[in-house]
Design a protein around this motif. Sequence first.
Motif, PDB file in Angstrom:
ATOM      1  N   MET A  18       0.818  -1.208   0.000  1.00 18.76           N
ATOM      2  CA  MET A  18       0.000   0.000   0.000  1.00 18.76           C
ATOM      3  C   MET A  18       0.853   1.260   0.000  1.00 18.76           C
ATOM      4  O   MET A  18       0.623   2.189  -0.746  1.00 18.76           O
ATOM      5  CB  MET A  18      -0.913  -0.001   1.224  1.00 18.76           C
ATOM      6  N   LEU A  19       1.901   1.290   0.827  1.00 18.51           N
ATOM      7  CA  LEU A  19       2.736   2.486   0.958  1.00 18.51           C
ATOM      8  C   LEU A  19       4.175   2.069   1.228  1.00 18.51           C
ATOM      9  O   LEU A  19       4.436   1.251   2.103  1.00 18.51           O
ATOM     10  CB  LEU A  19       2.213   3.353   2.106  1.00 18.51           C
ATOM     11  N   GLN A  20       5.084   2.640   0.448  1.00 19.52           N
ATOM     12  CA  GLN A  20       6.506   2.364   0.635  1.00 19.52           C
ATOM     13  C   GLN A  20       7.294   3.661   0.582  1.00 19.52           C
ATOM     14  O   GLN A  20       6.893   4.619  -0.087  1.00 19.52           O
ATOM     15  CB  GLN A  20       7.041   1.458  -0.476  1.00 19.52           C
ATOM     16  N   THR A  21       8.432   3.663   1.285  1.00 22.88           N
ATOM     17  CA  THR A  21       9.413   4.721   1.082  1.00 22.88           C
ATOM     18  C   THR A  21      10.697   4.076   0.594  1.00 22.88           C
ATOM     19  O   THR A  21      11.077   2.986   1.055  1.00 22.88           O
ATOM     20  CB  THR A  21       9.691   5.514   2.372  1.00 22.88           C
ATOM     21  N   LEU A  22      11.363   4.723  -0.366  1.00 21.01           N
ATOM     22  CA  LEU A  22      12.602   4.207  -0.939  1.00 21.01           C
ATOM     23  C   LEU A  22      13.710   5.222  -0.720  1.00 21.01           C
ATOM     24  O   LEU A  22      13.776   6.250  -1.392  1.00 21.01           O
ATOM     25  CB  LEU A  22      12.415   3.928  -2.439  1.00 21.01           C
ATOM     26  N   ASP A  23      14.532   4.970   0.283  1.00 25.17           N
ATOM     27  CA  ASP A  23      15.699   5.816   0.583  1.00 25.17           C
ATOM     28  C   ASP A  23      15.327   7.293   0.727  1.00 25.17           C
ATOM     29  O   ASP A  23      16.036   8.174   0.234  1.00 25.17           O
ATOM     30  CB  ASP A  23      16.766   5.663  -0.507  1.00 25.17           C
ATOM     31  N   ILE A  24      14.235   7.579   1.421  1.00 20.99           N
ATOM     32  CA  ILE A  24      13.846   8.991   1.555  1.00 20.99           C
ATOM     33  C   ILE A  24      14.730   9.685   2.579  1.00 20.99           C
ATOM     34  O   ILE A  24      15.213   9.088   3.545  1.00 20.99           O
ATOM     35  CB  ILE A  24      12.350   9.166   1.890  1.00 20.99           C
ATOM     36  N   LYS A  59      10.002  10.516  13.672  1.00 22.84           N
ATOM     37  CA  LYS A  59       8.647   9.987  13.463  1.00 22.84           C
ATOM     38  C   LYS A  59       7.715  11.022  12.822  1.00 22.84           C
ATOM     39  O   LYS A  59       7.084  10.759  11.788  1.00 22.84           O
ATOM     40  CB  LYS A  59       8.048   9.527  14.792  1.00 22.84           C
ATOM     41  N   SER A  60       7.618  12.195  13.438  1.00 19.82           N
ATOM     42  CA  SER A  60       6.727  13.224  12.904  1.00 19.82           C
ATOM     43  C   SER A  60       7.247  13.774  11.580  1.00 19.82           C
ATOM     44  O   SER A  60       6.457  14.128  10.693  1.00 19.82           O
ATOM     45  CB  SER A  60       6.544  14.360  13.918  1.00 19.82           C
ATOM     46  N   THR A  61       8.556  13.839  11.425  1.00 21.11           N
ATOM     47  CA  THR A  61       9.120  14.262  10.142  1.00 21.11           C
ATOM     48  C   THR A  61       8.710  13.294   9.044  1.00 21.11           C
ATOM     49  O   THR A  61       8.369  13.707   7.928  1.00 21.11           O
ATOM     50  CB  THR A  61      10.653  14.353  10.217  1.00 21.11           C
ATOM     51  N   LEU A  62       8.698  12.014   9.354  1.00 17.85           N
ATOM     52  CA  LEU A  62       8.259  11.016   8.381  1.00 17.85           C
ATOM     53  C   LEU A  62       6.808  11.263   7.975  1.00 17.85           C
ATOM     54  O   LEU A  62       6.475  11.245   6.780  1.00 17.85           O
ATOM     55  CB  LEU A  62       8.414   9.610   8.963  1.00 17.85           C
ATOM     56  N   ILE A  63       5.926  11.509   8.935  1.00 16.78           N
ATOM     57  CA  ILE A  63       4.524  11.799   8.620  1.00 16.78           C
ATOM     58  C   ILE A  63       4.435  13.045   7.736  1.00 16.78           C
ATOM     59  O   ILE A  63       3.661  13.096   6.775  1.00 16.78           O
ATOM     60  CB  ILE A  63       3.708  11.988   9.908  1.00 16.78           C
ATOM     61  N   ASN A  64       5.245  14.052   8.052  1.00 15.92           N
ATOM     62  CA  ASN A  64       5.239  15.288   7.254  1.00 15.92           C
ATOM     63  C   ASN A  64       5.707  15.039   5.816  1.00 15.92           C
ATOM     64  O   ASN A  64       5.198  15.658   4.873  1.00 15.92           O
ATOM     65  CB  ASN A  64       6.119  16.340   7.914  1.00 15.92           C
ATOM     66  N   LEU A  65       6.652  14.146   5.639  1.00  9.97           N
ATOM     67  CA  LEU A  65       7.126  13.821   4.291  1.00  9.97           C
ATOM     68  C   LEU A  65       6.076  13.032   3.512  1.00  9.97           C
ATOM     69  O   LEU A  65       5.832  13.299   2.333  1.00  9.97           O
ATOM     70  CB  LEU A  65       8.426  13.018   4.374  1.00  9.97           C
ATOM     71  N   LEU A  66       5.453  12.085   4.161  1.00  8.08           N
ATOM     72  CA  LEU A  66       4.454  11.260   3.484  1.00  8.08           C
ATOM     73  C   LEU A  66       3.250  12.085   3.034  1.00  8.08           C
ATOM     74  O   LEU A  66       2.647  11.806   1.996  1.00  8.08           O
ATOM     75  CB  LEU A  66       3.983  10.128   4.399  1.00  8.08           C
ATOM     76  N   SER A  67       2.911  13.110   3.819  1.00  8.43           N
ATOM     77  CA  SER A  67       1.733  13.926   3.509  1.00  8.43           C
ATOM     78  C   SER A  67       2.060  15.151   2.670  1.00  8.43           C
ATOM     79  O   SER A  67       1.155  15.903   2.314  1.00  8.43           O
ATOM     80  CB  SER A  67       1.058  14.370   4.808  1.00  8.43           C
ATOM     81  N   VAL A  83       6.184   5.608  -2.624  1.00 10.05           N
ATOM     82  CA  VAL A  83       5.348   4.819  -3.523  1.00 10.05           C
ATOM     83  C   VAL A  83       4.006   4.583  -2.844  1.00 10.05           C
ATOM     84  O   VAL A  83       3.942   3.999  -1.762  1.00 10.05           O
ATOM     85  CB  VAL A  83       6.006   3.469  -3.864  1.00 10.05           C
ATOM     86  N   VAL A  84       2.939   5.065  -3.483  1.00  9.41           N
ATOM     87  CA  VAL A  84       1.580   4.863  -2.986  1.00  9.41           C
ATOM     88  C   VAL A  84       0.823   4.086  -4.053  1.00  9.41           C
ATOM     89  O   VAL A  84       0.490   4.634  -5.112  1.00  9.41           O
ATOM     90  CB  VAL A  84       0.869   6.192  -2.691  1.00  9.41           C
TER      91      VAL A  84
END
Length: 241
Positions: A1-7, A40-48, A59-60
């Motif tokens: 459903m959702l992936q991050t690749l070397d973000i 953690k919160s930085t990750l949420i900020n990047l995803l959104s 990847v969504v």
Amino acid sequence: MLQTLDIEKRFGGVYAVDRLSISIPRGLITAIIGPNGSGKSTLINLLSGTLPLDGGMVVVGPKRLRIIKPFDSPNIGLTRTFQDVRLFEQISVLDNLYVVMTERSSLLSLFQRARKEHRERAERILNVVGLWEKRNDLAEELSYGQRKLLEVGRLMAMNTQIYLFDEPFAGLALHMIEVVKGVMRELQEYGRTIIFVSHNMGIVRELSDYLIVMDSGRLLAHGRPDQVLNDPAVIEAYLGN
């Protein structure tokens, strides 16, 4: 459903998220934990899209994204809450739901008449979060806990596939915590993917099907909560034992 690749995300010379690659399972409740400052919160900020990526890709589903704009996140099937609650302060509780149910533009939504299905859905959501009696109050008149519940209600109204909750339980009374947990479980029953950040380990153990642990912007551990929380590296870095 959702992936991050070397973000990556850097603030000055410091990596808040450092070449992070994770996969979020579809249809599960995933908790993200870690020490303060772990990203953690930085990750949420990047995803959104609240913060831009400095590197890597999100990847969504079939979409591979190097740039995510905040206003585009619902179009890719993703929505979120904030630690610092963000509402339309000068309009009513009910209108805060109508804004996200109708036009994406807050100005246009105020001139678009709510259809019967919008009104019925808004009533149901406000009953779920315990705010139906407050429906005509301005958002700015609500208590802190009620404001957080209204933001959770707005997420329910968005009807996306992925829901990001950033510290949704912080500062809430016990009965409000139960409401938010109930919302997460209901969304999961409808096949949605839930991701939440929390420091409350009791809630993490109770709610999460899958657990991701971050430390210094990197992935420390991931998997089933019972396995991850017994990982010696997690115990040393996060639990401090």
